[in-house]
Design an enzyme around this catalytic site. Sequence first.
Site, short mmCIF file in Angstrom:
data_model
loop_
_atom_site.label_atom_id
_atom_site.label_comp_id
_atom_site.label_asym_id
_atom_site.label_seq_id
_atom_site.Cartn_x
_atom_site.Cartn_y
_atom_site.Cartn_z
N GLU A 77 0.83 -1.20 0.00
CA GLU A 77 0.00 0.00 0.00
C GLU A 77 0.87 1.25 0.00
OE1 GLU A 77 -3.10 -0.03 -0.43
OE2 GLU A 77 -3.62 -2.13 -0.01
N CYS A 140 -7.61 -2.38 8.15
CA CYS A 140 -6.24 -2.34 7.62
C CYS A 140 -5.76 -0.90 7.41
CB CYS A 140 -6.13 -3.14 6.32
SG CYS A 140 -6.33 -4.90 6.60
N HIS A 163 -1.19 -5.76 1.42
CA HIS A 163 -2.39 -6.60 1.32
C HIS A 163 -2.10 -7.87 0.50
CE1 HIS A 163 -5.59 -3.57 2.64
NE2 HIS A 163 -5.93 -4.70 3.23
N1 PCA Z 1 -8.13 -7.19 5.98
C1 PCA Z 1 -9.08 -6.16 6.38
C2 PCA Z 1 -8.97 -6.08 7.87
C3 PCA Z 1 -8.25 -7.32 8.30
C4 PCA Z 1 -7.68 -7.87 7.06
O1 PCA Z 1 -6.92 -8.85 6.98
C5 PCA Z 1 -8.89 -4.85 5.62
O2 PCA Z 1 -8.42 -4.85 4.48
O3 PCA Z 1 -9.22 -3.79 6.18
#
Ligand code: PCA
Length: 210
Positions: A77, A140, A163
């Site tokens: 990100e 996240c 991610h």
């Molecule tokens: N993904 C979620 C929250 C926990 C996770 O593994 C997100 O992208 O916000």
Amino acid sequence: MKILMTAFDAFGGESVNPAAMALKKVIPIENVELKKLVLPTVFGDSLEILKKEIQDFCPEVVICLGQAGGRAGITPERIAINILDAPIADNKGQTPLDEAIAPEGPAAYFSSLPIKAMVKTLRNNGIPSSISNTAGTFVCNYLMYGLLQEISKTPQVRGGFVHLPYLPEQVLDKNLPSMSLEDIVKALELLIQSCLNYREDLVFPGGREN
Ligand code: PCA
């Protein structure tokens, strides 16, 4: 180098989280003291636990991981934004809507991880990867914002969020992309390697690579 790597527990009706599954299997490379931590997918609690671990362990690099179901590759990100807008309930049933994470804080923080070097390293090793320009508005993004605000006081500490796609077992009845656990584990080890190899991120003067 001391590296703290975190994942989240399962949320949103899933029985596993690829981040937690893969983190368990990561083998730290030479010259790295790796601390692993699985956080609850909960606004508030997740950041409190992370901040405490940063104080106790004093990592030089913090890489937080989470599931982004539907994405095909590993996505470092670029940015965390100052908003809470939960599309689903967190694991404590909280659904904050249109609230600031930090009312007095900046609109956004940029990752201080070498995100372009990470993408290049993963691709060079046959793993699909690209930079993401949104970490969403759920837990996240919240954790990434809180992390970057926390370490903004200590510029020698680098941190950010990556991610991960679904595991194959999560998409058996969905027409969505996934990545094998083995490849995700390899990707996490390469992310660590990238932080070791690149104190500064790659820049691509005169041309885009991503
Ligand atoms: N993904 C979620 C929250 C926990 C996770 O593994 C997100 O992208 O916000």
